[in-house]
Design a protein around this motif. Sequence first.
Motif, PDB file in Angstrom:
ATOM      1  N   VAL A 192       0.905  -1.292   0.038  1.00  0.00           N
ATOM      2  CA  VAL A 192      -0.212  -0.028   0.117  1.00  0.00           C
ATOM      3  C   VAL A 192       0.984   0.847   0.133  1.00  0.00           C
ATOM      4  O   VAL A 192       0.898   2.328  -0.390  1.00  0.00           O
ATOM      5  N   PHE A 193       2.294   1.511   0.290  1.00  0.00           N
ATOM      6  CA  PHE A 193       2.783   1.998   0.264  1.00  0.00           C
ATOM      7  C   PHE A 193       4.356   1.759  -0.710  1.00  0.00           C
ATOM      8  O   PHE A 193       4.288   0.784  -0.524  1.00  0.00           O
ATOM      9  N   GLU A 194       4.706   3.257  -1.204  1.00  0.00           N
ATOM     10  CA  GLU A 194       5.872   2.795  -2.136  1.00  0.00           C
ATOM     11  C   GLU A 194       7.308   3.785  -0.805  1.00  0.00           C
ATOM     12  O   GLU A 194       6.614   4.520  -0.486  1.00  0.00           O
ATOM     13  N   LEU A 195       8.418   3.463  -1.512  1.00  0.00           N
ATOM     14  CA  LEU A 195       9.114   4.937  -1.086  1.00  0.00           C
ATOM     15  C   LEU A 195       9.424   5.935  -1.656  1.00  0.00           C
ATOM     16  O   LEU A 195       8.663   5.924  -2.787  1.00  0.00           O
ATOM     17  N   ILE A 225      -0.478  13.353  -3.237  1.00  0.00           N
ATOM     18  CA  ILE A 225       0.267  12.290  -2.271  1.00  0.00           C
ATOM     19  C   ILE A 225      -0.200  12.385  -1.057  1.00  0.00           C
ATOM     20  O   ILE A 225       0.573  12.906   0.079  1.00  0.00           O
ATOM     21  N   TYR A 226      -0.498  11.001  -0.063  1.00  0.00           N
ATOM     22  CA  TYR A 226      -0.196  11.231   1.493  1.00  0.00           C
ATOM     23  C   TYR A 226       1.418  10.529   1.598  1.00  0.00           C
ATOM     24  O   TYR A 226       1.869   9.702   1.031  1.00  0.00           O
ATOM     25  N   ASP A 227       1.976  11.940   2.361  1.00  0.00           N
ATOM     26  CA  ASP A 227       3.348  10.556   2.877  1.00  0.00           C
ATOM     27  C   ASP A 227       2.768  10.224   4.538  1.00  0.00           C
ATOM     28  O   ASP A 227       2.121  10.632   5.167  1.00  0.00           O
ATOM     29  N   LEU A 228       3.903  10.034   4.846  1.00  0.00           N
ATOM     30  CA  LEU A 228       3.811   8.921   6.154  1.00  0.00           C
ATOM     31  C   LEU A 228       5.144   9.151   7.357  1.00  0.00           C
ATOM     32  O   LEU A 228       6.225  10.153   6.584  1.00  0.00           O
ATOM     33  N   LEU A 237       8.026   7.146   3.147  1.00  0.00           N
ATOM     34  CA  LEU A 237       7.268   6.403   2.759  1.00  0.00           C
ATOM     35  C   LEU A 237       6.340   7.171   2.059  1.00  0.00           C
ATOM     36  O   LEU A 237       5.705   8.022   3.205  1.00  0.00           O
ATOM     37  N   LEU A 293       1.710   6.760   0.758  1.00  0.00           N
ATOM     38  CA  LEU A 293       0.675   5.719   0.003  1.00  0.00           C
ATOM     39  C   LEU A 293       0.730   5.795  -1.542  1.00  0.00           C
ATOM     40  O   LEU A 293       1.183   6.675  -2.055  1.00  0.00           O
ATOM     41  N   ARG A 294       0.534   4.850  -2.292  1.00  0.00           N
ATOM     42  CA  ARG A 294       0.755   5.128  -3.764  1.00  0.00           C
ATOM     43  C   ARG A 294      -0.657   5.198  -3.705  1.00  0.00           C
ATOM     44  O   ARG A 294      -1.618   5.761  -3.382  1.00  0.00           O
ATOM     45  N   TYR A 336      -4.644   6.404  -3.071  1.00  0.00           N
ATOM     46  CA  TYR A 336      -5.530   7.290  -1.758  1.00  0.00           C
ATOM     47  C   TYR A 336      -4.472   8.842  -2.523  1.00  0.00           C
ATOM     48  O   TYR A 336      -3.429   8.731  -2.857  1.00  0.00           O
TER      49      TYR A 336
END
Lengths: 501, 501
Positions: free
Chosen positions: A92-95, A110-113, A121, A123-124, A152
């Motif tokens: 569900v997440f990418e670099l 884009i949602y960042d962690l 990271l 979210l895609r 997301y």
Amino acid sequence: MAAAAAAVQAQADAVRRLKQEQAEPDEIAKEVAKLLEMKAQLGDEGKSKFVLKTPKGTRDYSPKQMAIRERVFNAIITCFKRHGAEVIDTPVFELKETLTGKYGEDSKLIYDLKDQGGELLSLRYDLTVPFARYLAMNKITNIKRYHIAKVYRRDNPAMTRGRYREFYQCDFDIAGHFDPMIPDAECLKIAHEILSELQLGDFLIKVNDRRILDGMFAVCGVPDSKFRTICSSVDKLDKMPWEDVRSEMLGEKGLSPEAANRIGEYVQLHGGLELIEQLLQDPKLSQNQLAKEGLGDMKLLFEYLTLFGITGKISFDLSLARGLDYYTGVIFEAVLVQQENNHEEEPVSVGSVAGGGRYDGLVGMFDPKGRRVPCVGVSIGIERIFSIMEQKVEASAEKIRTTETQVLVASAQKKLLEERLKLISELWDAGIKAEMLYKKNPKLLNQLQYCEDTGIPLVAIVGEQELKDGVVKLRVVATREEVDVRRESLVEEIKTRTSPS
Amino acid sequence: MAAAAAAVQAQADAVRRLKQEQAEPDEIAKEVAKLLEMKAQLGDEGKSKFVLKTPKGTRDYSPKQMAIRERVFNAIITCFKRHGAEVIDTPVFELKETLTGKYGEDSKLIYDLKDQGGELLSLRYDLTVPFARYLAMNKITNIKRYHIAKVYRRDNPAMTRGRYREFYQCDFDIAGHFDPMIPDAECLKIAHEILSELQLGDFLIKVNDRRILDGMFAVCGVPDSKFRTICSSVDKLDKMPWEDVRSEMLGEKGLSPEAANRIGEYVQLHGGLELIEQLLQDPKLSQNQLAKEGLGDMKLLFEYLTLFGITGKISFDLSLARGLDYYTGVIFEAVLVQQENNHEEEPVSVGSVAGGGRYDGLVGMFDPKGRRVPCVGVSIGIERIFSIMEQKVEASAEKIRTTETQVLVASAQKKLLEERLKLISELWDAGIKAEMLYKKNPKLLNQLQYCEDTGIPLVAIVGEQELKDGVVKLRVVATREEVDVRRESLVEEIKTRTSPS
């Protein structure tokens, strides 16, 4: 809590200030008004510690909604499998850097962690960029796959219209070096099959090509450096009238009125093979290499679509631009149309339900040696479709079952819990879908009511007499018919009575 | 990039220092060594800008892995539906405060999203807390549901052993006020059914009760305030020998040696109904109200499990504690066991594949009025099961198909692309799963090879002669048998030949 503390501090400061300055009465009134406003703004935050909700732009799916969702998924998956697609899944997440530079202006959504140490990271945002990353990482040059998963976007949600921050995409993509337009035509065939199958009403698939757009911009006198930004203005034509788009081109984007007017003439055009032929003869456009390539392929595409028998719902539309940066060739978008029968106007679009296109450069952006893997794909936007399906079910009298239970194991007398447990265990072990009430001594009426409420078709009733006789009383809920069935035949009897006729 | 800049700066500093200080030769050697080490640490970071990978602790699923994954899911979903469960879905992230205070020590493993304005969000850590939030939010007091979705833990991944940071949980839960132990027994039956069905080898389901543990702690002389922390020491007994757990209790946790020794005697005990009867007579334990309640319910549970015929694989085990804070009653955990046939030792546990328990207080934590909804549930840990299934498939000679394609539409001569497109379109429209190669003039050999590679059983060959005769040549890939089939009978013929016998 931080806001509450700040307010308390502000209040203390104000009181101190009033005292120190021996303020005028209207000064005091102002300060009091300010404080009251602050208090109002704080509202409930001070009182209740906790808000019981899902995050903004997201929702839960209830069992009934899930039942509808699974119908839609089944139709889509069946179609993808019919076309021979494999299935993959990605995290569900990418670099963060995997997503960087792929979405143009939309990157801000884009949602960042949070940086909790380790990798950064995000979210895609879609399934296309993870797919391209997957291909490059595994050196795959040839695959036809589908992928159904949540993506997301920190967009402004409009949930009644099916726009969410967490939503499903259902993607089918063909990657590999192939002869022109054969995979592209299949993607359009798939969109056509799915929208027909789901019976959402009339639809139209608009098709264009990025090369035709770029060629058009060139012959209209748009400077190279403005291609992308003018393209994103054109993309707004489905929501804004031409006059407003033109103003944006002239004002914000700094285009000359002559260039804008020339674009205005082209983007009004839509049609089929005839229009393609006409543009291939267009004195300006036919001189542009990119446009010529695009138009040539468009002609081929329409020939294939004719063989598929689906050109009736497909329109070559020069106003279609699509927002994403990574498209390089054919682009398309499917919209549902409301036929306004009383007028002779054109069908009104009620929103996009599928889209896609060719992106031949994306995999190369990930490959260390820049090796290209041409790709084309279609993405079905499930949320809007799901909203429509939900409304349709709501409007109809259809009662949707949320379980598949075949039989309720019940008892007519008390003290038969153990017998119910024994019988239900036998049924489960034989593969029968069975339930019982979790009460020691449930009333028969409550047990029958449960079947009515949940749509369970059969009741297997154990009682003293039946136990002695080695039978179970099988009751058909709909007809109230009751038959004694020998215990050893019960499984067969339930299977027969609940098999789809 | 920041690290690279820092290294360059450090290098410049060192050179300046060396010059300024007119350093000794061994000073110079030291500095050079330091710089070389720095350079080595930087490694590739300076060179390539981008690492092509999935985030730490995550993975992609290839089509082959997906095929195995879907088998496992199917077995699990079939079982959940057999027990009459509905299905729900919740967002992948929750408000941060929804997760706060639910997981005890494990809270540090929660993934937070970056504060990008708006709400503070976290990725879900399990499906249980979102389920409780869903029940409270929708005021649901009675539901039996399953939920299969990914959860996220910033744990130390051990991917070869199936421990990931993104992993699936398959949860079945029963919420509502019911008579004791009936839903609890069903959860154990479900774990038993699924583990039997998947044929992963021998397994054992350990069962205990939080009330028995707490009662045991009380009678052993553990102070109330240390219950939870001593419980989490006991939880380590599946990975650590008693001596080490005892040391932790005495050292880190500050427990008296007498109390620890008494615990040590209890946690060795495991068995069935007999042990429960014995503990109900235990002079100390039987005096503790909590323990008595727990043991009474445990007895009832084992009576129900006896009716289900599954006590053979269930062990009442006083060393089972489970990490999560929210359990209030029965807890259980299923482990796969390797029978060491040559020894007379006890079975060796190779890891937990399912777990669960009763959590009667969790929904009340979300309800504004604190209304309780008793819940019990089972969670299947798919990743370890999936790893084992993958190894089994790898070890067997089984060839896994990743598509369901029934027929390849092929041609033996050139210039038949249009005919192939027409035929495949007919087949798709009739619901046949069909593929073709995306080449204008593919070689027949390549087309047949594609069928061999992907397991497509039939080839529908169009050729000049067949077109004239109104037939299609249908070839069975396995036997190389070829028959001419009239075009209008082709769909039926393909259906007959590919229907499961």
